[in-house]
Design a protein around this motif. Structure first.
Motif, short mmCIF file in Angstrom:
data_model
loop_
_atom_site.label_atom_id
_atom_site.label_comp_id
_atom_site.label_asym_id
_atom_site.label_seq_id
_atom_site.Cartn_x
_atom_site.Cartn_y
_atom_site.Cartn_z
N ALA A 61 -4.18 -3.64 7.70
CA ALA A 61 -4.81 -4.44 6.65
C ALA A 61 -4.77 -5.91 7.04
O ALA A 61 -3.88 -6.34 7.79
CB ALA A 61 -4.08 -4.21 5.33
N PRO A 62 -5.73 -6.71 6.59
CA PRO A 62 -5.81 -8.11 7.00
C PRO A 62 -4.53 -8.89 6.83
O PRO A 62 -4.17 -9.72 7.69
CB PRO A 62 -6.94 -8.67 6.12
CG PRO A 62 -7.78 -7.50 5.78
CD PRO A 62 -6.84 -6.35 5.67
N GLU A 63 -3.80 -8.67 5.72
CA GLU A 63 -2.59 -9.44 5.48
C GLU A 63 -1.50 -9.15 6.51
O GLU A 63 -0.58 -9.95 6.68
CB GLU A 63 -2.08 -9.16 4.07
CG GLU A 63 -1.81 -7.71 3.74
CD GLU A 63 -3.02 -7.00 3.15
OE1 GLU A 63 -2.81 -5.98 2.46
OE2 GLU A 63 -4.16 -7.48 3.37
N THR B 233 0.85 -1.18 0.00
CA THR B 233 0.00 0.00 0.00
C THR B 233 0.89 1.24 0.00
O THR B 233 2.10 1.15 -0.19
CB THR B 233 -0.92 0.01 1.24
OG1 THR B 233 -0.11 0.03 2.43
CG2 THR B 233 -1.80 -1.23 1.27
N GLU C 281 -9.60 -3.35 6.46
CA GLU C 281 -10.11 -3.97 5.25
C GLU C 281 -9.04 -3.93 4.17
O GLU C 281 -8.21 -3.02 4.11
CB GLU C 281 -11.37 -3.23 4.78
CG GLU C 281 -12.51 -3.27 5.79
CD GLU C 281 -13.69 -2.44 5.34
OE1 GLU C 281 -13.61 -1.82 4.25
OE2 GLU C 281 -14.70 -2.41 6.07
N SER C 282 -9.06 -4.91 3.32
CA SER C 282 -8.08 -4.99 2.24
C SER C 282 -8.18 -3.76 1.35
O SER C 282 -9.28 -3.29 1.04
CB SER C 282 -8.31 -6.25 1.39
OG SER C 282 -8.08 -7.41 2.16
N GLY C 283 -7.04 -3.23 0.98
CA GLY C 283 -7.01 -2.07 0.11
C GLY C 283 -7.01 -0.74 0.82
O GLY C 283 -6.77 0.30 0.21
#
Length: 439
Positions: A314-316, A299, A404-406
């Protein structure tokens, strides 16, 4: 991601108030604020302002007397959800400015004064926003939830309209303020869009005035003096925020680095208004959590935001961190007590410490790229007060949530507490050192 070569002069926002004149600020400071020595190679004095948490009795939006720490922490968790929606919607629409407008979203405020004679206002200090503005009479469809009336320019002897011919004030900025001039008027007009959560919007528009039309923030306005080129703050921990004030400092860059700050470079993210930095790893109890550096680089970077209570990843990034923390804490996992009172569950990692007299909990550290040595890293150490929230007596939850992703990851103000954090936009860096901000 690349290090920013040029950044907005807007360093932070004081929402619902504007103060661009050094003379006005000095007058207010003589009555309500004080100066303190800030390490500087030229020995100059700095401006130190008492930064008031929203829950402090001096705050005009303080909660009712008797609010417990648990209730305050739950309220902070609720505010986090609104703030996350606003910041992420801003990221999706870079042509719009997103910021909380109502008092519900305030985190830190300062008293400021505007005009001659002085009129009092409450300013919101927020490093996640970039426009300085105030509501002035006559005002159509104004916000009514702030604690002060609109500024009345007709009662101020120092007010005047900005003419269209002013090259410094009536000019486009890099944060989306585009002044216009009508054929039959020499007054500089501005319009600026605010995007709220859920896609709703609002705007501020009007005639520019010398005190309200310099499209930077207080730090950049002070920097014009030549001896105030950085700003810093030291936030007291949440447990002390109702009895103590924090410090906001405008000062000179210290070439000797007497405070021993470590620095990480500012990055050029999607929005130039944010303080993007390059996180490269996380450690739990001194052990690397095993999160690949490439995941942080996927990101724009990580944001430092004083207007967000909680930190979110972020989730990752969050998921392996969650596993690492859970594996280091020997207490049973408990449901998040806040999930029962918010619209969308936070899904924080919580633990039941019932019967535990002296809990043993791991510390953490975030690792960032080093601004001074290529390939090296600097650590942002987190104490227990930065990591855990005692929400419901025996239930302790992380001050970290899953995003959240992104969407960008954000380091919130609970984790920034007990750190002296300096923002130096001219040199494209943020520096810090661990410090007891209660003394």
């Amino acid at each position: 991601m690349v290090v920013a070569k040029e950044r907005s002069h807007a360093l932070f926002i004081l929402l619902l108030t504007v103060l661009t004149s050094w003379t006005y600020f000095a007058q207010a400071a003589s009555s309500y604020q004080h100066t303190t020595t800030f390490p500087s190679e030229n020995g100059s004095q700095s401006i130190r302002v008492d930064l008031i948490h929203r829950d402090h009795p001096l705050s005009p939006i303080a909660p009712a007397e008797g609010t417990t720490l648990s209730e305050r922490l739950q309220a902070a968790a609720k505010r986090y959800q609104k703030r996350r929606t606003l910041l992420t919607s801003r990221g999706r629409r870079l042509g719009a400015f997103t910021t909380p407008i109502t008092a519900e979203s305030f985190e830190y405020v300062i008293p400021l004064f505007f005009g001659t004679p002085l009129q009092p206002f409450t300013g919101m200090v927020d490093t996640g926003s970039d426009l300085v503005w105030i509501q002035c009479l006559p005002c159509i469809n104004c916000y009514t939830t702030h604690p002060h009336p609109e500024f009345d320019p007709t009662t101020s002897s120092s007010e005047a309209y900005v003419p269209c011919t002013d090259p410094a004030l009536c000019t486009a900025s890099n944060i989306g303020v585009n002044p216009t001039c009508e054929a039959n008027s020499n007054h500089c007009r501005t319009t600026y869009l605010y995007l709220g959560g859920g896609g709703g919007g609002s705007q501020t528009r009007g005639l520019s005035r010398p005190s309200t039309a310099s499209w930077g923030s207080l730090p950049s306005q002070f920097s014009a003096r030549g001896d105030l080129d950085v700003f810093a703050f030291c936030l007291v921990p949440y447990t002390a925020a109702t009895t103590l004030t924090s410090a906001l400092v405008f000062g000179s860059r210290d070439a000797t680095n007497a405070l021993g700050l470590v620095y990480t470079p500012l990055l050029q993210g999607t929005s130039p208004s944010f303080y993007w930095v390059g996180m490269v790893g996380v450690s739990v109890a001194g052990v690397d959590a095993g999160i690949p550096t490439a995941l942080f680089a996927s990101t724009d970077g990580v944001l430092f935001d004083s207007g967000t209570p909680l930190t979110y990843f972020a989730p990752e990034i969050y998921d392996p961190l969650h596993q690492s923390i859970a594996g280091a804490i020997p207490y049973p996992v408990a449901p998040d007590p806040v999930d029962a009172v918010v619209a969308k569950p936070l899904n924080r990692l919580c633990f039941d410490l019932a019967g535990v007299q002296s809990p043993v909990l791991p510390t953490m550290a975030y690792h960032f790229t080093d601004a001074d040595a290529a390939g090296a890293t600097v650590d942002f150490d987190l104490g227990l007060e930065n990591i855990y929230m005692n929400d419901m007596n025996t239930v302790w939850c992380l001050a970290i949530v899953r995003g959240e992703s992104g969407n960008p990851s954000i380091v919130g103000n609970i984790q920034q507490a007990n750190h002296y954090i300096e923002h130096d936009v001219a040199l494209n860096r943020i520096g810090w050192t661990s410090k007891d901000c209660t003394v």
